[in-house]
Design a protein around this motif. Structure first.
Motif, PDB file in Angstrom:
ATOM      1  N   LEU A  69      -1.074 -76.544  -4.427  1.00  0.00           N
ATOM      2  CA  LEU A  69      -1.991 -75.788  -3.575  1.00  0.00           C
ATOM      3  C   LEU A  69      -3.214 -76.638  -3.241  1.00  0.00           C
ATOM      4  O   LEU A  69      -3.631 -76.706  -2.078  1.00  0.00           O
ATOM      5  CB  LEU A  69      -2.413 -74.487  -4.270  1.00  0.00           C
ATOM      6  CG  LEU A  69      -3.370 -73.592  -3.484  1.00  0.00           C
ATOM      7  CD1 LEU A  69      -2.688 -73.039  -2.234  1.00  0.00           C
ATOM      8  CD2 LEU A  69      -3.878 -72.459  -4.364  1.00  0.00           C
ATOM      9  N   GLN A  70      -3.774 -77.307  -4.246  1.00  0.00           N
ATOM     10  CA  GLN A  70      -4.930 -78.183  -4.001  1.00  0.00           C
ATOM     11  C   GLN A  70      -4.572 -79.308  -3.035  1.00  0.00           C
ATOM     12  O   GLN A  70      -5.355 -79.656  -2.162  1.00  0.00           O
ATOM     13  CB  GLN A  70      -5.454 -78.750  -5.317  1.00  0.00           C
ATOM     14  CG  GLN A  70      -6.168 -77.736  -6.157  1.00  0.00           C
ATOM     15  CD  GLN A  70      -6.645 -78.315  -7.483  1.00  0.00           C
ATOM     16  OE1 GLN A  70      -6.376 -79.463  -7.819  1.00  0.00           O
ATOM     17  NE2 GLN A  70      -7.356 -77.502  -8.250  1.00  0.00           N
ATOM     18  N   TRP A  71      -3.375 -79.879  -3.195  1.00  0.00           N
ATOM     19  CA  TRP A  71      -2.944 -80.941  -2.288  1.00  0.00           C
ATOM     20  C   TRP A  71      -2.846 -80.417  -0.858  1.00  0.00           C
ATOM     21  O   TRP A  71      -3.262 -81.085   0.074  1.00  0.00           O
ATOM     22  CB  TRP A  71      -1.601 -81.503  -2.714  1.00  0.00           C
ATOM     23  CG  TRP A  71      -1.620 -82.364  -3.930  1.00  0.00           C
ATOM     24  CD1 TRP A  71      -2.686 -82.637  -4.748  1.00  0.00           C
ATOM     25  CD2 TRP A  71      -0.512 -83.069  -4.478  1.00  0.00           C
ATOM     26  NE1 TRP A  71      -2.294 -83.466  -5.769  1.00  0.00           N
ATOM     27  CE2 TRP A  71      -0.962 -83.747  -5.627  1.00  0.00           C
ATOM     28  CE3 TRP A  71       0.821 -83.183  -4.111  1.00  0.00           C
ATOM     29  CZ2 TRP A  71      -0.118 -84.545  -6.397  1.00  0.00           C
ATOM     30  CZ3 TRP A  71       1.657 -83.966  -4.883  1.00  0.00           C
ATOM     31  CH2 TRP A  71       1.190 -84.644  -6.008  1.00  0.00           C
ATOM     32  N   LEU A  72      -2.262 -79.226  -0.706  1.00  0.00           N
ATOM     33  CA  LEU A  72      -2.079 -78.670   0.635  1.00  0.00           C
ATOM     34  C   LEU A  72      -3.407 -78.291   1.286  1.00  0.00           C
ATOM     35  O   LEU A  72      -3.524 -78.316   2.510  1.00  0.00           O
ATOM     36  CB  LEU A  72      -1.157 -77.452   0.590  1.00  0.00           C
ATOM     37  CG  LEU A  72       0.322 -77.754   0.326  1.00  0.00           C
ATOM     38  CD1 LEU A  72       1.096 -76.463   0.063  1.00  0.00           C
ATOM     39  CD2 LEU A  72       0.935 -78.526   1.485  1.00  0.00           C
ATOM     40  N   GLN A  73      -4.382 -77.920   0.476  1.00  0.00           N
ATOM     41  CA  GLN A  73      -5.664 -77.485   1.016  1.00  0.00           C
ATOM     42  C   GLN A  73      -6.701 -78.598   1.102  1.00  0.00           C
ATOM     43  O   GLN A  73      -7.697 -78.452   1.781  1.00  0.00           O
ATOM     44  CB  GLN A  73      -6.227 -76.340   0.165  1.00  0.00           C
ATOM     45  CG  GLN A  73      -5.403 -75.088   0.251  1.00  0.00           C
ATOM     46  CD  GLN A  73      -5.913 -73.989  -0.670  1.00  0.00           C
ATOM     47  OE1 GLN A  73      -6.541 -74.256  -1.697  1.00  0.00           O
ATOM     48  NE2 GLN A  73      -5.631 -72.760  -0.315  1.00  0.00           N
ATOM     49  N   GLY A  74      -6.454 -79.697   0.408  1.00  0.00           N
ATOM     50  CA  GLY A  74      -7.458 -80.756   0.328  1.00  0.00           C
ATOM     51  C   GLY A  74      -7.236 -81.878   1.315  1.00  0.00           C
ATOM     52  O   GLY A  74      -6.365 -81.826   2.184  1.00  0.00           O
ATOM     53  N   GLN A  75      -8.046 -82.901   1.156  1.00  0.00           N
ATOM     54  CA  GLN A  75      -7.987 -84.076   2.027  1.00  0.00           C
ATOM     55  C   GLN A  75      -7.497 -85.324   1.293  1.00  0.00           C
ATOM     56  O   GLN A  75      -7.138 -86.305   1.926  1.00  0.00           O
ATOM     57  CB  GLN A  75      -9.382 -84.349   2.609  1.00  0.00           C
ATOM     58  CG  GLN A  75      -9.931 -83.205   3.425  1.00  0.00           C
ATOM     59  CD  GLN A  75      -9.055 -82.873   4.615  1.00  0.00           C
ATOM     60  OE1 GLN A  75      -8.553 -83.745   5.303  1.00  0.00           O
ATOM     61  NE2 GLN A  75      -8.836 -81.580   4.847  1.00  0.00           N
TER      62      GLN A  75
ATOM     63  N   LYS B 215       5.089 -74.271   3.428  1.00  0.00           N
ATOM     64  CA  LYS B 215       4.699 -74.935   4.674  1.00  0.00           C
ATOM     65  C   LYS B 215       4.913 -76.448   4.597  1.00  0.00           C
ATOM     66  O   LYS B 215       4.486 -77.103   3.652  1.00  0.00           O
ATOM     67  CB  LYS B 215       3.225 -74.638   4.942  1.00  0.00           C
ATOM     68  CG  LYS B 215       2.689 -75.241   6.203  1.00  0.00           C
ATOM     69  CD  LYS B 215       1.221 -74.885   6.351  1.00  0.00           C
ATOM     70  CE  LYS B 215       0.608 -75.599   7.523  1.00  0.00           C
ATOM     71  NZ  LYS B 215      -0.810 -75.311   7.642  1.00  0.00           N
TER      72      LYS B 215
ATOM     73  N   GLU C 131      -2.944 -66.243  -1.683  1.00  0.00           N
ATOM     74  CA  GLU C 131      -3.372 -67.613  -1.404  1.00  0.00           C
ATOM     75  C   GLU C 131      -2.144 -68.531  -1.255  1.00  0.00           C
ATOM     76  O   GLU C 131      -2.155 -69.484  -0.477  1.00  0.00           O
ATOM     77  CB  GLU C 131      -4.277 -68.101  -2.537  1.00  0.00           C
ATOM     78  CG  GLU C 131      -4.946 -69.412  -2.276  1.00  0.00           C
ATOM     79  CD  GLU C 131      -5.935 -69.789  -3.368  1.00  0.00           C
ATOM     80  OE1 GLU C 131      -6.834 -70.584  -3.061  1.00  0.00           O
ATOM     81  OE2 GLU C 131      -5.819 -69.313  -4.521  1.00  0.00           O
ATOM     82  N   TYR C 132      -1.092 -68.198  -1.988  1.00  0.00           N
ATOM     83  CA  TYR C 132       0.142 -68.980  -1.945  1.00  0.00           C
ATOM     84  C   TYR C 132       1.053 -68.535  -0.799  1.00  0.00           C
ATOM     85  O   TYR C 132       1.597 -69.374  -0.083  1.00  0.00           O
ATOM     86  CB  TYR C 132       0.868 -68.894  -3.292  1.00  0.00           C
ATOM     87  CG  TYR C 132       0.095 -69.597  -4.379  1.00  0.00           C
ATOM     88  CD1 TYR C 132       0.353 -70.922  -4.682  1.00  0.00           C
ATOM     89  CD2 TYR C 132      -0.916 -68.942  -5.080  1.00  0.00           C
ATOM     90  CE1 TYR C 132      -0.370 -71.591  -5.659  1.00  0.00           C
ATOM     91  CE2 TYR C 132      -1.646 -69.597  -6.053  1.00  0.00           C
ATOM     92  CZ  TYR C 132      -1.370 -70.920  -6.345  1.00  0.00           C
ATOM     93  OH  TYR C 132      -2.093 -71.580  -7.298  1.00  0.00           O
TER      94      TYR C 132
ATOM     95  N   LEU D 274       0.732 -69.848   2.657  1.00  0.00           N
ATOM     96  CA  LEU D 274       1.256 -71.188   2.929  1.00  0.00           C
ATOM     97  C   LEU D 274       2.787 -71.217   2.920  1.00  0.00           C
ATOM     98  O   LEU D 274       3.390 -72.261   2.700  1.00  0.00           O
ATOM     99  CB  LEU D 274       0.695 -72.178   1.905  1.00  0.00           C
ATOM    100  CG  LEU D 274      -0.813 -72.420   2.021  1.00  0.00           C
ATOM    101  CD1 LEU D 274      -1.321 -73.241   0.848  1.00  0.00           C
ATOM    102  CD2 LEU D 274      -1.147 -73.099   3.341  1.00  0.00           C
TER     103      LEU D 274
END
Length: 155
Positions: free
Chosen positions: A30-36, A60, A137-138, A141
């Protein structure tokens, strides 16, 4: 490849993986998908190895490489992902207790045979069922998310 029967599981036609791939938590993904810092398609890919039970959606951006035919395509998948500079390949199935770990193991075996230590084969803990059960939240995505499919899964 030998035909499978009810007594013979599909994966019996292929060698068992020698390597057990490491797991990664849905929180990390989740952090990977939401982060940069980690960018999907540049640094990592998600691989959904479900064949016909993908109804209800997929995380996603996931690629779909069904486990039943994955062993035969490992060299091609490797060539594409290594040429793209992918660092992490995260495999998952329904619960990540069968097909996900098996395909990740086959990929890890191939990485080792190529002497490649720059790519990691990982398994998403809990699979897509755990992902969906973790909440809004999951599920936000999940491409093609269908709540009714997951409600029947949880019953």
């Amino acid at each position: 490849m030998a035909a499978t029967t009810e007594e013979t599981p599909w994966h019996a036609a292929f060698p068992a993986p020698k390597i057990t791939a490491a797991s990664i938590s849905r929180d990390d993904i989740l952090q990977w998908l939401q982060g940069q810092e980690h960018v999907a398609g540049r640094d990592f890919v998600l691989v959904d190895v479900r064949r016909t039970d993908f109804e209800g959606g997929t995380i996603k951006g996931s690629l779909n490489f069904p486990a039943h035919s994955f062993y035969l395509t490992v060299p091609t998948v490797y060539a594409v992902l290594s040429a793209a500079g992918i660092k992490d390949v995260v495999f998952y199935c329904g619960s990540s207790r069968g097909r996900g770990p098996r395909t990740a193991g086959w990929f890890a075996d191939y990485l080792e045979s190529q002497g490649n230590t720059s790519i990691r084969a990982l398994v998403l803990k809990g699979g897509i069922k755990g992902w969906v059960a973790a909440g809004d939240e999951y599920t936000a995505l999940v491409s093609g998310y269908e709540a009714s499919v997951w409600k029947s899964e949880q019953s």
